[in-house]
Structure formats: structure tokens, C-alpha cells
Design a protein around this motif. Structure first.
Motif, PDB file in Angstrom:
ATOM      1  N   ALA A 133      53.967 110.638  -4.830  1.00  0.00           N
ATOM      2  CA  ALA A 133      54.164 112.026  -4.552  1.00  0.00           C
ATOM      3  C   ALA A 133      55.880 112.339  -4.496  1.00  0.00           C
ATOM      4  O   ALA A 133      56.427 113.234  -5.018  1.00  0.00           O
ATOM      5  N   ASP A 134      56.788 111.353  -4.120  1.00  0.00           N
ATOM      6  CA  ASP A 134      58.024 111.600  -4.108  1.00  0.00           C
ATOM      7  C   ASP A 134      58.619 111.777  -5.661  1.00  0.00           C
ATOM      8  O   ASP A 134      59.642 112.309  -5.771  1.00  0.00           O
ATOM      9  N   MET A 135      57.956 111.073  -6.680  1.00  0.00           N
ATOM     10  CA  MET A 135      58.417 111.201  -7.817  1.00  0.00           C
ATOM     11  C   MET A 135      57.397 112.529  -8.631  1.00  0.00           C
ATOM     12  O   MET A 135      58.281 113.041  -9.330  1.00  0.00           O
ATOM     13  N   VAL A 136      56.417 112.713  -8.356  1.00  0.00           N
ATOM     14  CA  VAL A 136      55.558 113.808  -9.131  1.00  0.00           C
ATOM     15  C   VAL A 136      55.289 114.980  -8.226  1.00  0.00           C
ATOM     16  O   VAL A 136      54.679 115.958  -8.851  1.00  0.00           O
ATOM     17  N   GLY A 137      55.707 114.899  -7.042  1.00  0.00           N
ATOM     18  CA  GLY A 137      55.558 116.213  -6.156  1.00  0.00           C
ATOM     19  C   GLY A 137      54.008 116.340  -5.543  1.00  0.00           C
ATOM     20  O   GLY A 137      53.108 115.710  -6.117  1.00  0.00           O
ATOM     21  N   PHE A 138      53.952 117.255  -4.848  1.00  0.00           N
ATOM     22  CA  PHE A 138      52.688 117.713  -4.163  1.00  0.00           C
ATOM     23  C   PHE A 138      52.291 118.799  -5.012  1.00  0.00           C
ATOM     24  O   PHE A 138      51.656 119.901  -4.436  1.00  0.00           O
ATOM     25  N   GLY A 139      51.963 118.684  -6.257  1.00  0.00           N
ATOM     26  CA  GLY A 139      51.260 119.967  -6.919  1.00  0.00           C
ATOM     27  C   GLY A 139      49.982 119.873  -7.353  1.00  0.00           C
ATOM     28  O   GLY A 139      49.274 119.540  -6.471  1.00  0.00           O
ATOM     29  N   LEU A 140      49.575 120.125  -8.559  1.00  0.00           N
ATOM     30  CA  LEU A 140      48.240 120.398  -9.032  1.00  0.00           C
ATOM     31  C   LEU A 140      47.463 119.180  -8.747  1.00  0.00           C
ATOM     32  O   LEU A 140      46.146 119.043  -8.389  1.00  0.00           O
ATOM     33  N   VAL A 141      48.112 117.931  -8.944  1.00  0.00           N
ATOM     34  CA  VAL A 141      47.541 116.565  -8.807  1.00  0.00           C
ATOM     35  C   VAL A 141      46.888 116.256  -7.468  1.00  0.00           C
ATOM     36  O   VAL A 141      46.123 115.537  -7.263  1.00  0.00           O
ATOM     37  N   PHE A 142      47.582 116.868  -6.493  1.00  0.00           N
ATOM     38  CA  PHE A 142      47.291 116.411  -5.100  1.00  0.00           C
ATOM     39  C   PHE A 142      46.384 117.684  -4.404  1.00  0.00           C
ATOM     40  O   PHE A 142      46.213 117.636  -3.177  1.00  0.00           O
ATOM     41  N   THR A 273      68.438 114.908  -6.032  1.00  0.00           N
ATOM     42  CA  THR A 273      69.152 115.357  -6.961  1.00  0.00           C
ATOM     43  C   THR A 273      68.193 116.354  -7.798  1.00  0.00           C
ATOM     44  O   THR A 273      68.400 117.184  -8.138  1.00  0.00           O
ATOM     45  N   VAL A 274      67.148 115.582  -8.160  1.00  0.00           N
ATOM     46  CA  VAL A 274      66.217 116.526  -9.167  1.00  0.00           C
ATOM     47  C   VAL A 274      65.470 117.677  -8.238  1.00  0.00           C
ATOM     48  O   VAL A 274      65.469 118.546  -8.808  1.00  0.00           O
ATOM     49  N   ARG A 275      65.237 117.419  -7.108  1.00  0.00           N
ATOM     50  CA  ARG A 275      64.730 118.680  -6.350  1.00  0.00           C
ATOM     51  C   ARG A 275      66.062 119.556  -6.028  1.00  0.00           C
ATOM     52  O   ARG A 275      65.613 120.952  -6.140  1.00  0.00           O
ATOM     53  N   ASP A 276      67.222 119.214  -5.821  1.00  0.00           N
ATOM     54  CA  ASP A 276      68.055 120.291  -5.666  1.00  0.00           C
ATOM     55  C   ASP A 276      68.464 121.112  -7.042  1.00  0.00           C
ATOM     56  O   ASP A 276      68.565 122.161  -6.816  1.00  0.00           O
ATOM     57  N   GLN A 277      68.499 120.422  -7.902  1.00  0.00           N
ATOM     58  CA  GLN A 277      68.643 121.082  -9.447  1.00  0.00           C
ATOM     59  C   GLN A 277      67.568 122.043  -9.725  1.00  0.00           C
ATOM     60  O   GLN A 277      67.676 123.022 -10.095  1.00  0.00           O
ATOM     61  N   LEU A 278      66.264 121.500  -9.319  1.00  0.00           N
ATOM     62  CA  LEU A 278      65.175 122.088  -9.746  1.00  0.00           C
ATOM     63  C   LEU A 278      65.155 123.456  -8.779  1.00  0.00           C
ATOM     64  O   LEU A 278      64.877 124.630  -9.123  1.00  0.00           O
ATOM     65  N   MET A 279      65.553 123.503  -7.781  1.00  0.00           N
ATOM     66  CA  MET A 279      65.600 124.652  -6.551  1.00  0.00           C
ATOM     67  C   MET A 279      66.610 125.513  -7.275  1.00  0.00           C
ATOM     68  O   MET A 279      66.284 126.914  -7.127  1.00  0.00           O
ATOM     69  N   ALA A 280      67.786 125.225  -7.637  1.00  0.00           N
ATOM     70  CA  ALA A 280      68.683 126.065  -8.275  1.00  0.00           C
ATOM     71  C   ALA A 280      68.068 126.821  -9.307  1.00  0.00           C
ATOM     72  O   ALA A 280      68.197 128.170  -9.511  1.00  0.00           O
ATOM     73  N   ILE A 281      67.352 126.090 -10.095  1.00  0.00           N
ATOM     74  CA  ILE A 281      66.712 126.938 -11.369  1.00  0.00           C
ATOM     75  C   ILE A 281      65.668 127.895 -10.840  1.00  0.00           C
ATOM     76  O   ILE A 281      65.546 128.977 -11.612  1.00  0.00           O
ATOM     77  N   ILE A 282      64.954 127.635  -9.922  1.00  0.00           N
ATOM     78  CA  ILE A 282      63.743 128.055  -9.612  1.00  0.00           C
ATOM     79  C   ILE A 282      64.313 129.630  -8.684  1.00  0.00           C
ATOM     80  O   ILE A 282      64.007 130.613  -9.016  1.00  0.00           O
ATOM     81  N   GLN A 283      65.282 129.408  -8.042  1.00  0.00           N
ATOM     82  CA  GLN A 283      65.860 130.300  -7.377  1.00  0.00           C
ATOM     83  C   GLN A 283      66.313 131.585  -8.216  1.00  0.00           C
ATOM     84  O   GLN A 283      66.231 132.804  -8.009  1.00  0.00           O
ATOM     85  N   ASP A 284      67.213 130.987  -9.335  1.00  0.00           N
ATOM     86  CA  ASP A 284      67.643 131.947 -10.236  1.00  0.00           C
ATOM     87  C   ASP A 284      66.534 132.715 -11.002  1.00  0.00           C
ATOM     88  O   ASP A 284      66.764 133.780 -11.394  1.00  0.00           O
ATOM     89  N   ARG A 285      65.349 132.020 -11.281  1.00  0.00           N
ATOM     90  CA  ARG A 285      64.322 132.684 -12.192  1.00  0.00           C
ATOM     91  C   ARG A 285      63.507 133.596 -11.165  1.00  0.00           C
ATOM     92  O   ARG A 285      63.180 134.664 -11.828  1.00  0.00           O
ATOM     93  N   ILE A 286      63.575 133.473  -9.726  1.00  0.00           N
ATOM     94  CA  ILE A 286      63.013 134.320  -8.908  1.00  0.00           C
ATOM     95  C   ILE A 286      63.830 135.437  -8.850  1.00  0.00           C
ATOM     96  O   ILE A 286      63.419 136.862  -8.973  1.00  0.00           O
ATOM     97  N   TYR A 327      56.890 125.607  -2.783  1.00  0.00           N
ATOM     98  CA  TYR A 327      55.512 125.262  -3.399  1.00  0.00           C
ATOM     99  C   TYR A 327      55.703 125.083  -4.960  1.00  0.00           C
ATOM    100  O   TYR A 327      55.087 124.192  -5.671  1.00  0.00           O
ATOM    101  N   ILE A 328      56.410 126.124  -5.500  1.00  0.00           N
ATOM    102  CA  ILE A 328      56.674 126.271  -7.058  1.00  0.00           C
ATOM    103  C   ILE A 328      57.245 125.048  -7.352  1.00  0.00           C
ATOM    104  O   ILE A 328      57.006 124.497  -8.501  1.00  0.00           O
ATOM    105  N   MET A 329      58.357 124.542  -6.602  1.00  0.00           N
ATOM    106  CA  MET A 329      58.928 123.272  -6.880  1.00  0.00           C
ATOM    107  C   MET A 329      58.091 122.186  -6.982  1.00  0.00           C
ATOM    108  O   MET A 329      57.989 121.263  -8.087  1.00  0.00           O
ATOM    109  N   GLU A 330      57.190 121.846  -6.220  1.00  0.00           N
ATOM    110  CA  GLU A 330      56.165 121.037  -6.239  1.00  0.00           C
ATOM    111  C   GLU A 330      55.347 120.956  -7.367  1.00  0.00           C
ATOM    112  O   GLU A 330      55.044 119.921  -8.065  1.00  0.00           O
ATOM    113  N   GLN A 331      54.956 122.218  -7.820  1.00  0.00           N
ATOM    114  CA  GLN A 331      53.954 122.401  -9.010  1.00  0.00           C
ATOM    115  C   GLN A 331      54.904 121.885 -10.366  1.00  0.00           C
ATOM    116  O   GLN A 331      54.497 120.989 -11.267  1.00  0.00           O
ATOM    117  N   ILE A 332      56.310 122.407 -10.275  1.00  0.00           N
ATOM    118  CA  ILE A 332      57.026 122.047 -11.579  1.00  0.00           C
ATOM    119  C   ILE A 332      57.296 120.442 -11.387  1.00  0.00           C
ATOM    120  O   ILE A 332      57.305 119.823 -12.521  1.00  0.00           O
TER     121      ILE A 332
END
Length: 535
Positions: A133-142, A273-286, A327-332
Motif C-alpha cells: 500500500a505504501d507503494m501503490v496507494g489505497f486506491g481501486l485495488v484496495f 516525495t511522491v505523495r507531496d509532488q502528487l498533492m501539489a499537482i492535484i491541488q492545482d488541478r482542483i 483519496y484522489i491521491m490514493e487512486q492516482i
């Protein structure tokens, strides 16, 4: 002391004694129950005790130590299947951590019942979550049950045939970019390259556009500084050193990521680092989608852009059942990790198999050359119509399935092939156990033979015999996309380059693998030499 005081003191002592007695009885019962579950139930009571299976487990950690010592993510499970290839119920019983019951499914009938007929009687077990889960997130797979069904329906349209046709040019563009980089490597590095790293970069670039709508730029020349360190972070997460591999395996049993080891520090830094960068992209897209909505833009104008934009438009701004940015980040995370590492692994093993089997590589090149003579920029339909390319792709994925395990846990007592699996039983499904089973694929099941797909017989002809992407309601949602991008990149590579091994005698059978690992990956990468094809 008067009588009332004496009585009050006596009652107080009695209460203390009663509480102490109750606590003592509770602890004694707990110890007795644990001892019963560990030392008595598995051997004398469990309804699974008469199933065939190994006996060399450790009562505390089950077969974890055997798995780590095996040096292979598919072991000892493949060896068990070879020892008991055709059990009466298609199940091999083994004891897991704390002598808890577990079964390995080996037959197609058992697979169908677990993954299709009774799919939602099982869920992902806790150890599997700790492992990946730390590598692939708690998205659709879980996700489980009705929530899983809703999410599949929501996301399925992104992988429709029409959307895949729209992605062909993206795949082709990235494949050309990969070729240009290989040309530079031939000129500057004498063609020596680690294809694991290279293929991970191209697939991460593709998933960056598909999932995020962002050009990650991982395929830039070495002197170019990309805007992101996603590639380096995923390398740390999926390619740990030897101590990191041990910690990965132990963490599936006991949480150990908090321990102050350097390998843990690097892992957590890469993950964060992956999560922080993803969160910045997600917040910008929102913010961007919010501005589009405020301006009254037609929703059809942005829903099909990329996975992130679709999720933000459909779920973050939904009237009900909204998804948070977390939660969107977990899916991504799920789509980024699973989407790029599995295809990169398939390309890695495809390259190695071409090196080991030059005659098969020659046949593949001949078919590709003929297509490109007729159609220099082949359409998707033309690509999908190549019979040998299709056989080659499936045989790579059969022999070297990139994903190692599908782990499930019974959430209720459930009957599989006439055997009662008690609630809490771990069920392990490995693509390799089916796809390298001699009773299904014949005595040559460990050989690379693409032609076998032209004349499948018996159980090998059953769709359930090809288990790389799993099957049933939880079949990999990106299966068709993976097959298509694999073929397009392979066409580009074989039409322009030849590959040869840098390590003498390196074969599938003696390449050291990362272990434990959720993926089938060579330890330290796979270095080959790439050459321009002769005219």
C-alpha cells in the motif's frame, strides 16, 4: 472503628479482589485461547488440516523465512505446485504467521470460484496492505464490495476501445522518444544500458500523461534536469537493497517501517516525495477545474483529458459521495505505480527473451518489418492483427508475469471446491502457479514457445489459464491498455535495434531477482547492449 467503616473497608477490598480475579481469569483465557489457536487448532480441529501441503513452517512466522531464503518471489509456492500439481480440490494448505490457516489455489476451478463466483466473499488481507500500500496507494485495488463495483463503473470508460484508440499516438510518440535516447546511448555508451531503468522511465512518462495530464520528462538526456524525481523515488521503492528487501518482507508480518534504519529512511523519503509532488499537482488541478466550472465550460470539454481531471470533475465536485483530495491521491498512486511498473517489467523480460531466443526474435522482426512496409504508421487495428506479435506478447506475460501475488482473505465462512474455508483464511493466488503448471500447459511449460498459442488444448485453452491480469470482477482494469502499449513499444524497438546480453550466460533461470517483492524484477537491473539493426 465503627461497624459502618469496617463494612465499607471490607466491601472495598472485596471489589479489588474481584477485579483482580476477573482480570486474571481473562488473561488466563486469552493465553489458553492463543495456545489453542497456535498449537492445537491447526493440527486437530481445522477443516483444512487434511489438505496436502508443506510441513516445514515456523510456528511464529509461517513460511516467511522460507520465502526470503528462496531468492524468488514465486517461491516456495511454485515448488509446492510441482510437488502437488493436481490436488483433489485444487488447494494446497500451508500455515502462515502464528500458525494461521492459508491456502494456495492451484486449479482453474478454484481460481474461478474465488475470483469470480464468490469474489466479494474475500478481501485484501492486512499483510498484503502492509506489503504494497505504501507503494501503490489505497486506491481501486484496495476497495471492496459495493464501493469497488461503483468505482469500476466510474473508471471503466477511460479504458474503453475509443479511449484506447486516442492513446495510440501517445504510445507511439513515447516509443520514438525511447528510440532517440537509445541512439544516443549507442553513440555515447557503446550501447550498454540498464533496460529496467529505461523502460520504467518510458512507462512512467506515459502514465504521467494518461493519469496526470503532465509531461514528467523522465526520458530526457542525462544532462537535462527534469521537473520531477518520480523516477528516482520509484526506483527506491521498487528496487531496494538487500536489507531493504528484508525489511519489505518483515513489514508484511510485523510493522517495521518505524525502526531507525537507513533503508527505512530512504523508503519513507521516496514515498513522501511522491505523495507531496502528487498533492501539489492535484491541488492545482482542483483549482483549474473549479475555474472551468465557474466559467460555465461544458463538462465534456475536460472530462476526457486525463484520469486526474476526470476524477476531480466527477468526484471532487460531485453533489454527493465526494472524494477528498487525499483519496484522489490514493487512486492516482495506484494507477501510476501499477500502470508503469507492470508494463516496464513485461518489456524487460521481453527483451531478455529475445536475447535468449534469437530465432523467435527474428520471426517477430520479420512480421513487424512486413507490417511497416505496408503501413509505415500502422493503425491500432493493424497492430492488433499481427498473430506472432500477439503470441509473443502473451507468451512473455505467461512465462514471466510481472505481478507476483493476488492475496485475499475470507470475510466469512465460504466453500471453495467443496472445502470450507473458515473466516479469516488467507487465500493466495499466483499467476505463475497456473501459468507454469505442467498439468495445464504441458511438460514444456517452463519453455518460451510463442507458437503454443496457435494450438491450445485442454485446460490451456480455458481463458482462466492466462492469469497475468487476474480475472473476474477484479480483473486488471488496464489490461487492454497494457497489451497495446507493450506491442507499440515492441514494434518500435525490434524495427530499429538488436539486443545482446552483457553478462555471459545470463538466462531467466539464473538472473537474481529482488525478493521479497510484489513484482518480478531483476536485482540491480538488467544490463544489455543495444545495436542499430543492419540494413
Amino acid at each position: 472503628m465503627d461497624a459502618a467503616s469496617f463494612l465499607e473497608r471490607l466491601l472495598r477490598l472485596d471489589v479489588q479482589h474481584v477485579l483482580a480475579a476477573v482480570l486474571g481469569v481473562y488473561l488466563a483465557q486469552l493465553v489458553a485461547y492463543k495456545a489453542y489457536r497456535v498449537f492445537f487448532y491447526p493440527y486437530f480441529v481445522s477443516p483444512l488440516r487434511r489438505l496436502p501441503g508443506p510441513k516445514n513452517h515456523h510456528f511464529l512466522i509461517g513460511h516467511v523465512l522460507n520465502q526470503i531464503r528462496s531468492g524468488h518471489p514465486n517461491e516456495p509456492y511454485l515448488s509446492w505446485m510441482r510437488q502437488w500439481p493436481k490436488t483433489p480440490h485444487g488447494l494446497i494448505r500451508y500455515l502462515d504467521v502464528g500458525n494461521s490457516d492459508a491456502v494456495l489455489a492451484t486449479s482453474l476451478a478454484a481460481h474461478k470460484e474465488i475470483l469470480h463466483d464468490k469474489c466479494y466473499s474475500f478481501q485484501k488481507p492486512a499483510f498484503f496492505k502492509r506489503l504494497i500500500a505504501d507503494m501503490v496507494g489505497f486506491g481501486l485495488v484496495f476497495t471492496e464490495g459495493e464501493e469497488h463495483k461503483r468505482q469500476r463503473r466510474l473508471l471503466a470508460g477511460l479504458f474503453s476501445p475509443g479511449n484506447l484508440r486516442a492513446l495510440v499516438e501517445l504510445f507511439r510518440d513515447k516509443a520514438r522518444h525511447l528510440s532517440n535516447l537509445l541512439e544516443q546511448i549507442i553513440d555515447t555508451e557503446d550501447g550498454a544500458v540498464d533496460v529496467v531503468s529505461l523502460y520504467s522511465k518510458i512507462m512512467l512518462d506515459i502514465m504521467g500523461v494518461f493519469a496526470l495530464g503532465v509531461e514528467l520528462g523522465n526520458l530526457q538526456p542525462a544532462n537535462n534536469t527534469a521537473d520531477t524525481s518520480f523516477d528516482e523515488c520509484y526506483h527506491e521503492l521498487f528496487d531496494p537493497d538487500s536489507w531493504g528487501q528484508i525489511l519489505m518482507g518483515l513489514n508484511a508480518v510485523f510493522p517495521v517501517r518505524w525502526l531507525p534504519f537507513e533503508a527505512n529512511r530512504r523508503f519513507k523519503q521516496a514515498r513522501d516525495t511522491v505523495r507531496d509532488q502528487l498533492m501539489a499537482i492535484i491541488q492545482d488541478r482542483i483549482r483549474t477545474v473549479g475555474e472551468w466550472k465557474a466559467a460555465g465550460m461544458d463538462s465534456n470539454a475536460y472530462r476526457g483529458k486525463d484520469l486526474l481531471t476526470f476524477m476531480v470533475a466527477e468526484k471532487y465536485y460531485a453533489d454527493s459521495d465526494r472524494w477528498t483530495e487525499g483519496y484522489i491521491m490514493e487512486q492516482i498512486l495506484t494507477f501510476l505505480a501499477a500502470g508503469h511498473e507492470t508494463t516496464a517489467g513485461a518489456l524487460t523480460w521481453g527483451t531478455q527473451l529475445m536475447i535468449e531466443h534469437p530465432d523467435e526474435a527474428k520471426r517477430l522482426r520479420a512480421e513487424v518489418d512486413e507490417l511497416l512496409r505496408r503501413e509505415p504508421v500502422p493503425a491500432q487495428r493493424s497492430i492488433e492483427s499481427l498473430p506472432y506479435l500477439h503470441n509473443f506478447t502473451r507468451e512473455v506475460l505467461r512465462l514471466q508475469a510481472p505481478g507476483v501475488n493476488v492475496a485475499r482473505e475470507a470475510i466469512e465462512d465460504v466453500v471453495v471446491q467443496g472445502v470450507v474455508l473458515p473466516k479469516g483464511t488467507t487465500v493466495l493466488i499466483q499467476p505463475a502457479v497456473v501459468q507454469r503448471n505442467p498439468t495445464i500447459w504441458g511438460p514444456d511449460c517452463d519453455e518460451f514457445r510463442p507458437d503454443r498459442w496457435d494450438r491450445l488444448e485442454g485446460e490451456a485453452a480455458d481463458p482462466w489459464a492466462f492469469a497475468t491480469f487476474a480475472l473476474g470482477p477484479r480483473v486488471c482494469i488496464g489490461k487492454a491498455m497494457t497489451m497495446l502499449e507493450f506491442k507499440i513499444i515492441l514494434i518500435e524497438l525490434v524495427s530499429r535495434f538488436d539486443f545482446e546480453g552483457l553478462v555471459a550466460g545470463a538466462k531467466l533461470s539464473n538472473i537474481k531477482l529482488i525478493n521479497p517483492s510484489p513484482l518480478l524484477r531483476p536485482e540491480g537491473g538488467l544490463r544489455v547492449r543495444v545495436k542499430r539493426r543492419r540494413a
